[in-house]
Design an enzyme around this catalytic site. Structure first.
Site, PDB file in Angstrom:
ATOM      1  CB  SER A   8      -0.888  -0.014   1.246  1.00 52.52           C
ATOM      2  OG  SER A   8      -1.633   1.165   1.298  1.00 52.52           O
ATOM      3  CG  HIS A  33      -3.455  -1.223  -2.613  1.00 57.99           C
ATOM      4  ND1 HIS A  33      -4.478  -1.981  -3.117  1.00 57.99           N
ATOM      5  CD2 HIS A  33      -4.032  -0.353  -1.750  1.00 57.99           C
ATOM      6  CE1 HIS A  33      -5.624  -1.598  -2.584  1.00 57.99           C
ATOM      7  NE2 HIS A  33      -5.387  -0.606  -1.745  1.00 57.99           N
ATOM      8  CG  ASP A  35      -5.311   2.860  -0.422  1.00 59.71           C
ATOM      9  OD1 ASP A  35      -6.218   2.122  -0.824  1.00 59.71           O
ATOM     10  OD2 ASP A  35      -4.432   2.494   0.383  1.00 59.71           O
ATOM     11  CG  MET A  37      -8.624   7.434   0.245  1.00 62.25           C
ATOM     12  SD  MET A  37      -8.351   7.297   2.016  1.00 62.25           S
ATOM     13  CE  MET A  37      -7.500   5.714   2.111  1.00 62.25           C
ATOM     14  CG  HIS A  66      -8.834   0.601  -2.952  1.00 59.94           C
ATOM     15  ND1 HIS A  66      -8.593   0.380  -1.614  1.00 59.94           N
ATOM     16  CD2 HIS A  66     -10.177   0.571  -3.096  1.00 59.94           C
ATOM     17  CE1 HIS A  66      -9.745   0.223  -0.987  1.00 59.94           C
ATOM     18  NE2 HIS A  66     -10.718   0.335  -1.859  1.00 59.94           N
ATOM     19  CG  MET A  68     -11.508   3.711  -1.136  1.00 61.61           C
ATOM     20  SD  MET A  68     -10.270   3.543   0.159  1.00 61.61           S
ATOM     21  CE  MET A  68      -8.785   3.621  -0.836  1.00 61.61           C
ATOM     22  CG  MET A 137     -12.908  -2.535   1.470  1.00 57.43           C
ATOM     23  SD  MET A 137     -11.203  -2.201   0.979  1.00 57.43           S
ATOM     24  CE  MET A 137     -10.534  -1.448   2.466  1.00 57.43           C
ATOM     25  CG  ASP A 176      -7.017  -2.487   1.178  1.00 60.69           C
ATOM     26  OD1 ASP A 176      -6.040  -2.400   1.941  1.00 60.69           O
ATOM     27  OD2 ASP A 176      -7.457  -1.525   0.513  1.00 60.69           O
TER      28      ASP A 176
HETATM   29  C1  DX5 Z   1      -7.409   1.152   3.937  1.00 64.59           C
HETATM   30  C2  DX5 Z   1      -6.336   1.239   2.915  1.00 64.59           C
HETATM   31  C3  DX5 Z   1      -5.218   0.259   3.021  1.00 64.59           C
HETATM   32  C4  DX5 Z   1      -4.308   0.366   4.192  1.00 64.59           C
HETATM   33  C5  DX5 Z   1      -3.811  -1.013   4.512  1.00 64.59           C
HETATM   34  O1  DX5 Z   1      -8.418   2.082   3.618  1.00 64.59           O
HETATM   35  O2  DX5 Z   1      -6.991   0.994   1.684  1.00 64.59           O
HETATM   36  O3  DX5 Z   1      -4.458   0.235   1.816  1.00 64.59           O
HETATM   37  O4  DX5 Z   1      -3.274   1.254   3.972  1.00 64.59           O
HETATM   38  O5  DX5 Z   1      -2.787  -1.004   5.441  1.00 64.59           O
HETATM   39  P1  DX5 Z   1      -2.918  -1.371   7.009  1.00 64.59           P
HETATM   40  O6  DX5 Z   1      -2.045  -2.579   7.198  1.00 64.59           O
HETATM   41  O7  DX5 Z   1      -2.397  -0.175   7.688  1.00 64.59           O
HETATM   42  O8  DX5 Z   1      -4.360  -1.657   7.330  1.00 64.59           O
HETATM   43 ZN    ZN Z   2      -6.735   0.170  -0.421  1.00 68.63          ZN
END
Ligand code: DX5
Ligand code: ZN
Length: 221
Positions: A8, A33, A35, A37, A66, A68, A137, A176
């Protein structure tokens, strides 16, 4: 099915991005990965389109994007993804889920539907031919460092059963959130094969990145 690790990148040290990527390439990491958001679908802001473009210039490791964000179908064109990449669209984020998934596929990327802990699995019936996999999730998305919700393992198991019982053994399950070394074993047993490694494992400061990945590979063997 091969077990794959997707670190991530919101947990990575941005000051050392290049060396992080070099280490991941040496470890033959399968995905990065990312994220994304928007402060609406989830209460946080993280990485964006320019970050994805910058990564594409720095490495050939496929991206695992990913999303969001609300109404992803209006914003998918802003991203530069293609063959080899994964793009996950949250079922809860749009009234036009099929449209968003079909757009991802039209670009040659793998389309995954992401599901929050409270989202019923019956929606899979309606979009099964539009997806290459399911992102389950294990936490409510938005922040790194959370604990796995109680129904996460059972949810992975139910998705795996649904896929296998309906002839979709080739469709993948990514998990995740709180994928620790200990949880990864249970998530694998439940039927996941792509593991998002965040602060719970690979980005834990007690290990080097390479040692952390090696430890995770051993757990998943
Ligand atoms: C959660 C994120 C994850 C997160 C996972 O919303 O999408 O990618 O960073 O890492 P940890 O191990 O901190 O849950
Ligand atoms: Zn994620």
């Amino acid at each position: 099915m091969d077990m794959k690790i997707s670190p991530s990148m919101m947990c990575a040290d941005i000051a050392n991005l290049k060396s992080t990527l070099t280490e991941f390439e040496e470890c033959k990491i399968e995905y990065l990965h990312i994220d994304i958001m928007d402060g609406h679908f989830v209460p946080n802001f993280t990485l964006g389109t320019d970050y994805c473009k910058a990564l594409k210039k720095l490495t050939s490791i496929p991206l695992d994007i990913h999303l969001m964000i609300n109404d992803p179908e209006l914003k998918l064109e802003w991203f530069d993804f293609g063959e080899g990449d994964i793009v996950s669209v949250h079922a809860e984020s749009t009234k036009h889920l099929q449209k968003a998934l079909a757009f991802v596929k039209s670009k040659g990327a793998k389309a995954f539907v992401a599901i929050n802990p409270a989202t019923p699995l019956c929606l899979l019936d309606e979009i099964i031919n539009d997806i290459d996999g399911v992102l389950v999730m294990a936490v409510n998305p938005g922040f790194a460092g959370q604990k796995m919700v109680p129904n996460a393992l059972e949810k992975i198991r139910r998705v795996r059963d649904y896929l296998d019982n309906n002839g979709y053994n080739d469709k993948e399950i990514e998990v995740d959130g709180n994928v620790s070394y200990e949880n990864a074993i249970k998530m694998k047993q439940a039927g996941a094969n792509i593991f998002v490694a965040g602060t719970s494992s690979v980005f834990n400061p007690n290990y080097s990145l390479t040692d952390g990945i090696e430890k995770m590979r051993n757990q998943l063997r």
